[in-house]
Design a protein around this motif. Sequence first.
Motif, PDB file in Angstrom:
ATOM      1  N   SER A 152       3.490  -8.416 -24.659  1.00 26.04           N
ATOM      2  CA  SER A 152       2.323  -8.360 -25.556  1.00 26.04           C
ATOM      3  C   SER A 152       2.297  -7.087 -26.391  1.00 26.04           C
ATOM      4  O   SER A 152       1.331  -6.833 -27.105  1.00 26.04           O
ATOM      5  CB  SER A 152       1.030  -8.425 -24.735  1.00 26.04           C
ATOM      6  OG  SER A 152       1.110  -9.437 -23.772  1.00 26.04           O
ATOM      7  N   SER A 153       3.347  -6.300 -26.284  1.00 26.47           N
ATOM      8  CA  SER A 153       3.335  -5.003 -26.964  1.00 26.47           C
ATOM      9  C   SER A 153       4.476  -4.893 -27.974  1.00 26.47           C
ATOM     10  O   SER A 153       5.633  -5.119 -27.623  1.00 26.47           O
ATOM     11  CB  SER A 153       3.492  -3.894 -25.910  1.00 26.47           C
ATOM     12  OG  SER A 153       3.655  -2.651 -26.520  1.00 26.47           O
ATOM     13  N   TYR A 182       7.990  -8.530 -10.818  1.00 30.63           N
ATOM     14  CA  TYR A 182       6.915  -7.614 -11.200  1.00 30.63           C
ATOM     15  C   TYR A 182       5.906  -7.539 -10.062  1.00 30.63           C
ATOM     16  O   TYR A 182       5.288  -8.540  -9.703  1.00 30.63           O
ATOM     17  CB  TYR A 182       6.232  -8.093 -12.489  1.00 30.63           C
ATOM     18  CG  TYR A 182       5.045  -7.229 -12.865  1.00 30.63           C
ATOM     19  CD1 TYR A 182       5.250  -5.949 -13.393  1.00 30.63           C
ATOM     20  CD2 TYR A 182       3.740  -7.674 -12.681  1.00 30.63           C
ATOM     21  CE1 TYR A 182       4.173  -5.147 -13.716  1.00 30.63           C
ATOM     22  CE2 TYR A 182       2.657  -6.865 -13.006  1.00 30.63           C
ATOM     23  CZ  TYR A 182       2.884  -5.602 -13.531  1.00 30.63           C
ATOM     24  OH  TYR A 182       1.820  -4.802 -13.842  1.00 30.63           O
ATOM     25  N   GLU A 190       5.622  -9.328 -18.074  1.00 30.04           N
ATOM     26  CA  GLU A 190       6.316  -8.082 -17.743  1.00 30.04           C
ATOM     27  C   GLU A 190       7.837  -8.254 -17.700  1.00 30.04           C
ATOM     28  O   GLU A 190       8.541  -7.489 -17.033  1.00 30.04           O
ATOM     29  CB  GLU A 190       5.783  -7.529 -16.415  1.00 30.04           C
ATOM     30  CG  GLU A 190       4.444  -6.812 -16.563  1.00 30.04           C
ATOM     31  CD  GLU A 190       3.255  -7.751 -16.754  1.00 30.04           C
ATOM     32  OE1 GLU A 190       3.362  -8.934 -16.364  1.00 30.04           O
ATOM     33  OE2 GLU A 190       2.221  -7.313 -17.296  1.00 30.04           O
ATOM     34  N   ASN A 208       6.898  -5.632 -21.452  1.00 34.46           N
ATOM     35  CA  ASN A 208       5.562  -6.024 -21.927  1.00 34.46           C
ATOM     36  C   ASN A 208       5.681  -6.937 -23.148  1.00 34.46           C
ATOM     37  O   ASN A 208       5.856  -6.470 -24.273  1.00 34.46           O
ATOM     38  CB  ASN A 208       4.732  -4.780 -22.266  1.00 34.46           C
ATOM     39  CG  ASN A 208       3.276  -5.127 -22.525  1.00 34.46           C
ATOM     40  OD1 ASN A 208       2.944  -6.280 -22.782  1.00 34.46           O
ATOM     41  ND2 ASN A 208       2.411  -4.125 -22.464  1.00 34.46           N
TER      42      ASN A 208
HETATM   43  C1  NAG Z   1       0.989  -4.470 -22.764  1.00 37.55           C
HETATM   44  O1  NAG Z   1       0.684  -4.161 -24.090  1.00 37.55           O
HETATM   45  C2  NAG Z   1      -0.652  -4.479 -24.441  1.00 37.55           C
HETATM   46  C3  NAG Z   1      -0.794  -4.295 -25.959  1.00 37.55           C
HETATM   47  O2  NAG Z   1      -0.332  -3.014 -26.336  1.00 37.55           O
HETATM   48  C4  NAG Z   1      -1.610  -3.634 -23.626  1.00 37.55           C
HETATM   49  O3  NAG Z   1      -2.945  -4.001 -23.925  1.00 37.55           O
HETATM   50  C5  NAG Z   1      -1.345  -3.902 -22.133  1.00 37.55           C
HETATM   51  O4  NAG Z   1      -2.122  -3.034 -21.339  1.00 37.55           O
HETATM   52  C6  NAG Z   1       0.118  -3.681 -21.793  1.00 37.55           C
HETATM   53  N1  NAG Z   1       0.362  -4.147 -20.435  1.00 37.55           N
HETATM   54  C7  NAG Z   1       0.981  -3.414 -19.532  1.00 37.55           C
HETATM   55  C8  NAG Z   1       1.176  -4.024 -18.206  1.00 37.55           C
HETATM   56  O5  NAG Z   1       1.362  -2.290 -19.774  1.00 37.55           O
END
Ligand code: NAG
Length: 405
Positions: free
Chosen positions: A349-350, A291, A339, A347
């Motif tokens: 966290s998503s 990444y 990532e 991602n």
């Molecule tokens: C990953 O997802 C989170 C939560 O939706 C968001 O806040 C964050 O910006 C995203 N990170 C990237 C690198 O896209």
Amino acid sequence: MKALTSALIGAAALVQTVNSSPLFGAAGLDFPNVTGLANPTVHISNGGSAHCVSGTVKVNATTDKNLKFAYNLPSNQSQVTQTLVSLWSSGGDGYLKSLTSGTQRVSGSYDIEATYCLPAGKTSKSTKVQILTHGIGVDRHYWDFASGYSYVDTAAAAGYATFLYNRLGVGASSKEDPLNVVQSPLELEILKTLASKLRQGTLGDRAFSTVVGVGHSFGSILTQGVTAAYPKTLDAAVLTGFALDSNGLPGFGLGLNAAIASETQPYRFSGLSAGYLVAGTSVSNQIAFFYDPGFDPEILSLADATKGSFTLGELFTLTHVVNATSEFQGPVAVVAGNEDLPFCNGNCSSPTNILAGLVPALYPEVSEAKTATYVAPAVGHALNLHYAAPGAFDFIQDFLKKHNV
Ligand SMILES: *[C@@H]1O[C@H](CO)[C@@H](O)[C@H](O)[C@H]1NC(C)=O
Ligand SMILES: *[C@@H]1O[C@H](CO)[C@@H](O)[C@H](O)[C@H]1NC(C)=O
Ligand SMILES: *[C@@H]1O[C@H](CO)[C@@H](O)[C@H](O)[C@H]1NC(C)=O
Ligand SMILES: *[C@@H]1O[C@H](CO)[C@@H](O)[C@H](O)[C@H]1NC(C)=O
Ligand SMILES: *[C@@H]1O[C@H](CO)[C@@H](O)[C@H](O)[C@H]1NC(C)=O
């Protein structure tokens, strides 16, 4: 090329062949006197915190669970490429099902190239070892890659012995049939046998009372598979670069741009069958494993120059041994780069922490108190090769100490 040059010079200066006991290395340093490793050489980890012995260990392994495929090994790159397009388009499930025709028994005596490391200094009496299983596209040096990028060093500084090995087919480990033999079910048996030898004291210089399985990617899949198939073998599992979101796998699988190893780097892989593959170029390596801007370009160059081979049999059985278990109840840590492409689709966290879904699904009896997740910021799939890796390394040792393993 600074990292590459210093790694090569370091290797030349520090590796020496052991002719006879006692085992003294460069500068009169003390190295473990190991059993079970043939043709031993001694060396120091990249950061100097561990003294190591490398060699080969004979492993007898048998499985009835390798898959049988109605598929002929490719004879050229065009066929390899089409196989991978078929495998990864629309997830590949239909294609793989159409090729699979039951299971087959595979059995043999295999050479496994490995490194055994103890914390530097004569006084280490630790009876805790971490067995480290690497993923596809690298080899065991992933765990001790360069100064500042060494999981082995962090574990040694925390008092752990480490045992890292090249999976079947990688490096100087036995090169078996890349379709029928080098598959995840047999590799699971090899990992299980190595872990048992460490516990019995037939590999290394002591019998370990605690054996922790630490994997990366496909190595985490094998580690998880061992906890499910042989729940008493490991005291804890640390799964890095692995989670249960497979939406990014096709992008990863195609991004690898898999190329016939013997044609891509003939000076390293000549003579290998066309079922042995590597990431095509350093661009493919970056897509699949890195990444930007979380890594040093010299580390990517070194990763591409030293890339490990993988087999069609491994790609066809990539996640086959993953299994839920209610019998394994040790602590489980789940760690990945935020990532990560293959298992977080870029991602973690998503929409929420993807890593948190693994333990409830695969270890329903492991209580929340016995598990934790760590998401390394600005890190792709090859976690250990990014700037932020040390944070993950520390997290893992703290996790193990907290759980008394
Ligand atoms: C990953 O997802 C989170 C939560 O939706 C968001 O806040 C964050 O910006 C995203 N990170 C990237 C690198 O896209
Ligand atoms: C190394 O271990 C072997 C087997 O346990 C033992 O016979 C030998 O004396 C040891 N060598 C040294 C230098 O401790
Ligand atoms: C492995 O199998 C071979 C025969 O195939 C046998 O000679 C050897 O003793 C076995 N080794 C172990 C460690 O079981
Ligand atoms: C690849 O091998 C197959 C089978 O031998 C052959 O039919 C085909 O023409 C070859 N393709 C190329 C691009 O060489
Ligand atoms: C998963 O576990 C079940 C139950 O123990 C077992 O029957 C099955 O064979 C396992 N699957 C694999 C791929 O090992």
